[in-house]
Design an enzyme around this catalytic site. Structure first.
Site, short mmCIF file in Angstrom:
data_model
loop_
_atom_site.label_atom_id
_atom_site.label_comp_id
_atom_site.label_asym_id
_atom_site.label_seq_id
_atom_site.Cartn_x
_atom_site.Cartn_y
_atom_site.Cartn_z
N ASP A 1 26.21 21.76 -46.66
CA ASP A 1 27.38 22.52 -46.22
C ASP A 1 28.49 22.55 -47.26
O ASP A 1 28.56 21.71 -48.15
CB ASP A 1 27.95 21.89 -44.94
CG ASP A 1 27.11 22.20 -43.71
OD1 ASP A 1 25.98 22.72 -43.86
OD2 ASP A 1 27.57 21.89 -42.60
N HIS B 1 26.10 17.51 -47.66
CA HIS B 1 27.12 18.38 -48.22
C HIS B 1 26.96 18.50 -49.73
O HIS B 1 26.58 17.53 -50.40
CB HIS B 1 28.53 17.85 -47.89
CG HIS B 1 28.83 17.85 -46.43
ND1 HIS B 1 28.37 16.87 -45.58
CD2 HIS B 1 29.56 18.71 -45.66
CE1 HIS B 1 28.79 17.12 -44.34
NE2 HIS B 1 29.51 18.22 -44.37
#
Length: 288
Positions: free
Chosen positions: A111, A256
């Site tokens: 992400d 992430h």
């Protein structure tokens, strides 16, 4: 005969000769020798309905004939490819937490990117092992790193929508939610040619409007099964342990590649990815 009358007669004779030549020329090039002259409906494409031999139907008014625009300017066959509208998925009440029907496979997701400090090394690691993943990108990050998004697409990764500026969705008006998701989808489509088919709410915070607007934009909501908590920077060992302990068929792993110092996430991927493959897992992406 006065000069004026003689001139008028000569001019009339010239007009008559010109009209005669025009008729003969049209007959020569308009129909083969011996063919009967065509009526107006036949020239338009076939006999007029309701009249034997192609003549007009008895009692039919002259205004009923087809006008040129009706058959010359409105073709029945189009040679351009038909416009295909993407099927709109149903409005969900909760996001998908894992993938079904993928066998002994797992899904890795990243992400907040792309980030030129960390995303290239993650892409290189996935490429080294021949694996595809999902990248939920933010529009404001895509704007300045379009080459990385193209690299994701070229490697076969799935590009998802993670909003434009990573806001807390439930606190936004519906119009702002539409702007956040719609602007990101439009930018991704302009960069790689296709709009995202999946989206993920920042912080995992969804609401009814986000489900409705996401469906209108042709996207399905995807959350996760295993949170590596790499956003807390807990250490590489902790990230690796969370992934391996949570490994199971259909599991969706959250990591992430932007939003902070993601060096631990980069290093952890290099460790747990080969271990997952050695354990018999395949790393896949949704078929949609």
């Amino acid at each position: 005969m006065p000069t004026g009358r003689r001139t008028v007669l000569r001019f009339a004779a010239a007009l008559g000769a010109t009209a005669t030549v025009g008729v003969l020329t049209a007959d020569r090039f308009g129909a083969p020798p011996g063919a009967p002259p065509a009526t107006a409906p036949e020239a338009a494409g076939g006999p007029a309905s309701g009249a034997p031999g192609g003549g007009p139907a008895p009692g039919a008014p002259a205004s009923a004939r087809l006008k040129p625009s009706a058959y010359r300017l409105q073709p029945m066959t189009a040679y351009a490819p038909p416009a295909v509208r993407r099927a709109v998925p149903p409005v969900r009440q909760r996001p998908f937490l894992q993938m079904s029907g993928v066998g002994h496979s797992m899904v890795l997701t990243f992400d907040d990117g792309p980030d030129p400090r960390y995303t290239p090394e993650i892409l290189a690691t996935l490429r080294r092992y021949g694996c595809r993943a999902m990248f939920f990108v933010c529009g404001e990050m895509v704007e300045g790193n379009q080459d990385l998004v193209r690299e994701m697409a070229e490697d076969g990764h799935v590009i998802g929508n993670h909003s434009w500026s990573h806001p807390l969705i439930p606190k936004l008006r519906p119009s702002r939610i539409r702007d956040e998701l719609g602007s990101t989808s439009e930018l991704v489509e302009s960069v790689v040619g296709t709009a995202p088919l999946w989206y993920r709410a920042p912080f995992g915070a969804w609401n009814r409007h986000s489900f409705e607007i996401g469906a209108e934009l042709g996207m399905e909501p995807l959350a996760w099964t295993v949170d590596t908590l790499d956003w807390q920077e807990p250490g590489t060992d902790s990230i690796v342990r969370r992934v391996l302990d949570g490994a199971a068929p259909g599991v969706v792993v959250l990591s992430h590649d932007a939003g902070g110092n993601r060096s631990q996430s980069v290093t952890a991927l290099k460790r747990y990815l080969p271990e997952l493959l050695d354990a018999g897992y395949s790393i896949t992406v949704p078929r949609r």
